[in-house]
Design a protein around this motif. Structure first.
Motif, short mmCIF file in Angstrom:
data_model
loop_
_atom_site.label_atom_id
_atom_site.label_comp_id
_atom_site.label_asym_id
_atom_site.label_seq_id
_atom_site.Cartn_x
_atom_site.Cartn_y
_atom_site.Cartn_z
N VAL A 152 0.85 -1.20 0.00
CA VAL A 152 0.00 0.00 0.00
C VAL A 152 0.88 1.24 0.00
CG1 VAL A 152 -1.62 1.37 1.37
CG2 VAL A 152 -2.02 -1.08 1.06
N ALA A 153 1.87 1.28 0.89
CA ALA A 153 2.73 2.45 1.00
C ALA A 153 3.50 2.70 -0.30
CB ALA A 153 3.70 2.29 2.17
N ALA A 154 3.87 1.64 -1.00
CA ALA A 154 4.64 1.77 -2.23
C ALA A 154 3.75 1.98 -3.46
CB ALA A 154 5.51 0.53 -2.43
N GLY A 155 2.41 1.92 -3.28
CA GLY A 155 1.51 2.11 -4.41
C GLY A 155 1.49 0.92 -5.36
N GLN A 156 1.81 -0.27 -4.87
CA GLN A 156 1.85 -1.47 -5.70
C GLN A 156 0.49 -2.16 -5.70
OE1 GLN A 156 5.07 -3.35 -3.61
NE2 GLN A 156 6.59 -2.43 -4.95
N TYR A 157 -0.53 -1.44 -6.14
CA TYR A 157 -1.91 -1.89 -6.03
C TYR A 157 -2.25 -3.09 -6.90
CZ TYR A 157 -2.29 2.48 -3.53
OH TYR A 157 -2.11 3.50 -2.64
N ALA A 158 -1.54 -3.29 -8.00
CA ALA A 158 -1.83 -4.42 -8.87
C ALA A 158 -1.59 -5.75 -8.17
CB ALA A 158 -0.99 -4.34 -10.14
N GLU A 159 -0.65 -5.80 -7.25
CA GLU A 159 -0.29 -7.04 -6.55
C GLU A 159 -1.18 -7.32 -5.34
OE1 GLU A 159 3.85 -6.81 -5.51
OE2 GLU A 159 4.36 -5.95 -7.45
N LEU A 160 -1.78 -6.31 -4.78
CA LEU A 160 -2.48 -6.47 -3.50
C LEU A 160 -3.67 -7.42 -3.53
CD1 LEU A 160 -2.24 -2.83 -2.14
CD2 LEU A 160 -0.72 -4.76 -1.68
N PRO A 161 -4.53 -7.41 -4.55
CA PRO A 161 -5.67 -8.35 -4.52
C PRO A 161 -5.25 -9.81 -4.42
CG PRO A 161 -6.06 -6.63 -6.14
CD PRO A 161 -4.62 -6.48 -5.67
N ASP A 162 -4.07 -10.15 -4.93
CA ASP A 162 -3.60 -11.53 -4.88
C ASP A 162 -3.23 -11.98 -3.47
OD1 ASP A 162 -3.99 -11.83 -7.60
OD2 ASP A 162 -1.96 -11.17 -8.08
N LEU A 163 -3.15 -11.05 -2.53
CA LEU A 163 -2.89 -11.42 -1.13
C LEU A 163 -4.15 -11.95 -0.45
CD1 LEU A 163 -0.67 -8.39 -0.05
CD2 LEU A 163 0.08 -10.71 -0.66
N TYR A 164 -5.30 -11.78 -1.09
CA TYR A 164 -6.59 -12.15 -0.51
C TYR A 164 -7.13 -13.42 -1.16
CZ TYR A 164 -6.56 -7.42 1.38
OH TYR A 164 -6.22 -6.28 2.07
N ALA A 165 -7.91 -14.17 -0.40
CA ALA A 165 -8.60 -15.34 -0.94
C ALA A 165 -9.66 -14.86 -1.94
CB ALA A 165 -9.26 -16.13 0.18
N GLU A 166 -10.07 -15.74 -2.84
CA GLU A 166 -11.11 -15.38 -3.81
C GLU A 166 -12.37 -14.90 -3.10
OE1 GLU A 166 -12.74 -14.19 -7.02
OE2 GLU A 166 -10.75 -15.07 -7.16
N GLN A 167 -12.77 -15.59 -2.03
CA GLN A 167 -13.89 -15.16 -1.18
C GLN A 167 -13.29 -14.73 0.15
OE1 GLN A 167 -17.08 -14.96 -2.46
NE2 GLN A 167 -15.90 -15.45 -4.29
#
Length: 149
Positions: free
Chosen positions: A14-29
């Motif tokens: 988040v701090a680095a603005g790397q938003y493209a990678e962040l959703p992959d840290l979460y489960a599909e649900q």
């Protein structure tokens, strides 16, 4: 990844603005809530909703208003090996001025098989919006029937 590794990747991303990678840290649900947000938004329940939340998943262009990083990071383990409490602050400066900010945060995460399945993100959204010159985005009256979280 361990829960702590996932947490650190999230807050530093988040701090680095790397938003493209962040959703992959979460489960599909998943179940992500922001209990202190003034608008009381509905929970984010899927990776697609998180992608939209993070701006469509695109990496953020250089923010001309503010630069910040995650500091004072502490991770507290619980009796449940999936659950951690991450304590930290986003600290930075407003571009073009000497104005500094320090926004304390607490995230309570449940990480299963290396993915966030539940998160409660306690952030002073008003302080963060003010630092980013976006306070108007969160000070409007909530829409009637806005979901409580």
């Amino acid at each position: 990844m361990t829960p702590e590794e996932v947490f650190r990747k999230l807050v530093n991303g988040v701090a680095a603005g790397q938003y493209a990678e962040l959703p992959d840290l979460y489960a599909e649900q998943t179940d992500v809530r922001h209990p202190m947000h003034p608008e009381r938004p509905a929970p984010l329940r899927s990776r697609d909703e998180l992608r939209a939340h993070f701006g469509g998943g695109a990496d953020a262009p250089e923010d001309p208003v503010v630069r910040f990083e995650a500091v004072d990071v502490l991770v507290h383990r619980t009796e449940d090996p999936e659950v951690i409490v991450g304590e930290f602050a986003y600290a930075g400066s407003v571009a073009g001025s000497d104005e500094k900010f320090h926004v304390p945060c607490v995230f309570v995460l449940r990480v299963r098989d290396g993915e966030i399945v539940e998160s409660r993100d306690y952030v002073d959204h008003a302080a963060m919006a003010k630092a980013r010159a976006r306070i108007g985005e969160i000070t409007a009256e909530p829409a009637p029937g806005a979901g409580a979280s």
